[in-house]
Design a protein around this motif. Structure first.
Motif, short mmCIF file in Angstrom:
data_model
loop_
_atom_site.label_atom_id
_atom_site.label_comp_id
_atom_site.label_asym_id
_atom_site.label_seq_id
_atom_site.Cartn_x
_atom_site.Cartn_y
_atom_site.Cartn_z
N PHE A 1 24.09 35.01 -37.24
CA PHE A 1 23.88 33.73 -36.56
C PHE A 1 24.79 33.58 -35.35
O PHE A 1 24.34 33.22 -34.25
N ILE A 2 26.08 33.88 -35.52
CA ILE A 2 27.02 33.75 -34.39
C ILE A 2 26.70 34.77 -33.31
O ILE A 2 26.74 34.46 -32.11
N SER A 3 26.35 36.00 -33.69
CA SER A 3 25.99 37.02 -32.70
C SER A 3 24.75 36.60 -31.91
O SER A 3 24.68 36.80 -30.69
N ASN A 4 23.78 36.02 -32.60
CA ASN A 4 22.57 35.54 -31.91
C ASN A 4 22.89 34.43 -30.93
O ASN A 4 22.36 34.40 -29.81
N LEU A 5 23.76 33.51 -31.34
CA LEU A 5 24.12 32.41 -30.44
C LEU A 5 24.89 32.91 -29.22
O LEU A 5 24.62 32.49 -28.09
N LEU A 6 25.83 33.82 -29.44
CA LEU A 6 26.60 34.35 -28.31
C LEU A 6 25.71 35.16 -27.37
O LEU A 6 25.95 35.21 -26.16
N GLY A 7 24.67 35.79 -27.91
CA GLY A 7 23.76 36.55 -27.05
C GLY A 7 22.97 35.68 -26.10
O GLY A 7 22.53 36.15 -25.04
N ALA B 1 26.17 39.56 -24.62
CA ALA B 1 25.98 40.90 -25.17
C ALA B 1 24.78 40.90 -26.12
O ALA B 1 24.52 39.91 -26.82
N ASN B 2 24.08 42.00 -26.13
CA ASN B 2 22.86 42.12 -26.94
C ASN B 2 23.20 42.82 -28.25
O ASN B 2 22.73 43.92 -28.53
N VAL B 3 24.02 42.18 -29.10
CA VAL B 3 24.52 42.82 -30.32
C VAL B 3 23.42 43.01 -31.34
O VAL B 3 23.10 44.13 -31.75
N THR B 4 22.81 41.90 -31.78
CA THR B 4 21.75 42.01 -32.79
C THR B 4 20.44 42.50 -32.21
O THR B 4 19.49 42.75 -32.96
N GLY C 1 13.36 38.25 -27.30
CA GLY C 1 13.78 36.96 -26.75
C GLY C 1 14.62 37.11 -25.50
O GLY C 1 14.42 36.40 -24.51
N HIS C 2 15.56 38.06 -25.51
CA HIS C 2 16.38 38.30 -24.31
C HIS C 2 15.51 38.78 -23.16
O HIS C 2 15.70 38.36 -22.01
N ASP D 1 15.21 28.84 -23.94
CA ASP D 1 16.57 28.75 -24.48
C ASP D 1 16.59 27.91 -25.75
O ASP D 1 17.26 28.26 -26.73
N CYS D 2 15.86 26.79 -25.73
CA CYS D 2 15.78 25.96 -26.94
C CYS D 2 15.10 26.73 -28.07
O CYS D 2 15.52 26.64 -29.24
N LEU D 3 14.06 27.48 -27.72
CA LEU D 3 13.36 28.28 -28.73
C LEU D 3 14.27 29.37 -29.29
O LEU D 3 14.25 29.65 -30.50
N GLU D 4 15.08 29.97 -28.43
CA GLU D 4 15.99 31.03 -28.88
C GLU D 4 17.09 30.48 -29.80
O GLU D 4 17.58 31.19 -30.67
N LEU D 5 17.48 29.23 -29.59
CA LEU D 5 18.43 28.61 -30.52
C LEU D 5 17.83 28.54 -31.92
O LEU D 5 18.51 28.79 -32.92
#
Length: 352
Positions: A196-202, A211-214, A285-286, A322-326
């Motif tokens: 969850f945190i990695s997705n938010l930071l991405g 960064a595209n971690v996940t 998404g990115h 961006d809202c959808l990616e959240l």
């Protein structure tokens, strides 16, 4: 909503391909390489690129650690091999099989790939996410060490952490795993919050985000392997009985072990689906957001009217994405944790 617009504008500026001689953005936009911009932001790198300013790249250098079969270990900062430079025979490949990777050029001109354990952008973001997660949990723990939760309910950030932990533990893990859920809660809670945190930071386009971690299949593969080991290393005998000698007609399992082969194949398809689902959804998404941003620069040569109108449309769609990616950031962490819990629960079922 206003902050989302500001973030998207900043993301657009960081994607702008300034030329080295300081030429204008209008001129550079006619030469923008959309595919290079997309894969440059989605892919990994040896330095953490912040932005371009007055024709100069602002990048945080990261440690490069490589092992050469001829000269041993080498450690240096990524700034030494940027922009076509080389250091002790090491440089970044500009084309071919090892493009954008560190290669070693021997005295005879041959090029080889050294053993590479460098701290890349994704690795640095992974470490930052892990440290951030540890700091969040320790901060919440400090409140419980100083207060009696039976008499006073936590508020603020600690209350948010408690709400999230209880939601994941009670509504996902407990329901999916079954009576023995407490044994697996630490792993599944860690997996949920890390993803969850990695997705938010991405989604955040500026340091320390972006960064595209996940969205990196190597990261999702390790997460899926953790679930694979949790399922198969702690499974009970009934789980293995269903795999090696399932309750089906004898001709389906002997003398030709058809059902056994299918069950063993299923052991590997489950973590494979976890790996691909998380990787594909986050990377897509990115790519969609960056593709929308690139429309601003691609249409710049079509004139101010078309470019201006497309910029407005792109910004509106960008805010929506961006809202959808959240939402996707939460859903993908939820789905990975839920499916991992279901697979673990299937390995702990009693005989029926």
């Amino acid at each position: 909503m206003r902050w989302l617009n500001i973030i998207l504008v900043f993301m657009a500026l960081t994607c702008l391909p300034f030329t080295m001689d300081g030429s204008s953005a209008d001129h550079a936009s006619s030469e923008v390489d959309v595919s290079h911009m997309l894969f440059g932001h989605i892919g990994d790198s040896y330095g953490w690129h912040i932005t371009d300013w007055n024709g100069k790249h602002i990048t945080i250098p990261l440690p490069c650690i490589v092992y050469s079969s001829t000269s041993g270990w080498h450690a240096f900062m990524s700034s030494r091999i940027e922009h076509g430079h080389s250091y002790n025979g090491f440089s970044l490949a500009t084309e071919g099989r090892y493009q954008d990777k560190i290669v070693e050029t021997a005295s005879d001109g041959s090029v080889s790939r050294p053993f590479d354990i460098s701290i890349t952008k994704n690795v640095a973001s992974l470490i930052f996410t892990a440290l951030l997660l540890i700091a969040m949990i320790l901060y919440a723990k400090r409140w419980y060490a100083r207060n009696d939760a039976r008499e006073k309910a936590p508020g603020g950030f600690t209350g948010l952490v408690e709400m999230m932990v209880m939601m994941v533990n009670d509504d996902i893990i407990k329901e999916a795993v079954g009576p023995e859920y407490r044994k697996y809660s630490p792993y599944l809670l860690t997996a949920f919050f890390f993803i969850f945190i990695s997705n938010l930071l991405g989604i955040v386009p500026f340091f320390p985000g972006g960064a595209n971690v996940t969205g990196n299949i190597a990261v999702t593969m390790v997460l899926a392997l953790c679930t694979f080991f949790a399922v198969n290393m702690f499974a009970n005998r009934h789980y293995w009985k269903e795999i090696l000698w399932p309750d089906v007609p004898i001709f389906l399992k002997f003398p030709l072990p058809l059902m056994q082969l299918i069950e063993i194949f299923g052991m590997f398809t489950k973590p494979f689906s976890l790996m691909v689902r998380l990787f594909a959804n986050i990377m897509a998404g990115h790519a969609m957001i960056l593709g929308l941003v690139s429309v601003i620069f691609v249409t710049a040569k079509l004139g101010p009217v078309i470019n201006g109108s497309m910029t407005v449309v792109t910004m509106l769609f960008g805010v929506f994405m961006d809202c959808l990616e959240l939402l996707v950031a939460f859903i993908q962490a939820y789905v990975f944790t839920m499916l991992s819990g279901v697979f673990i629960g299937m390995s702990r079922q009693s005989e029926h």
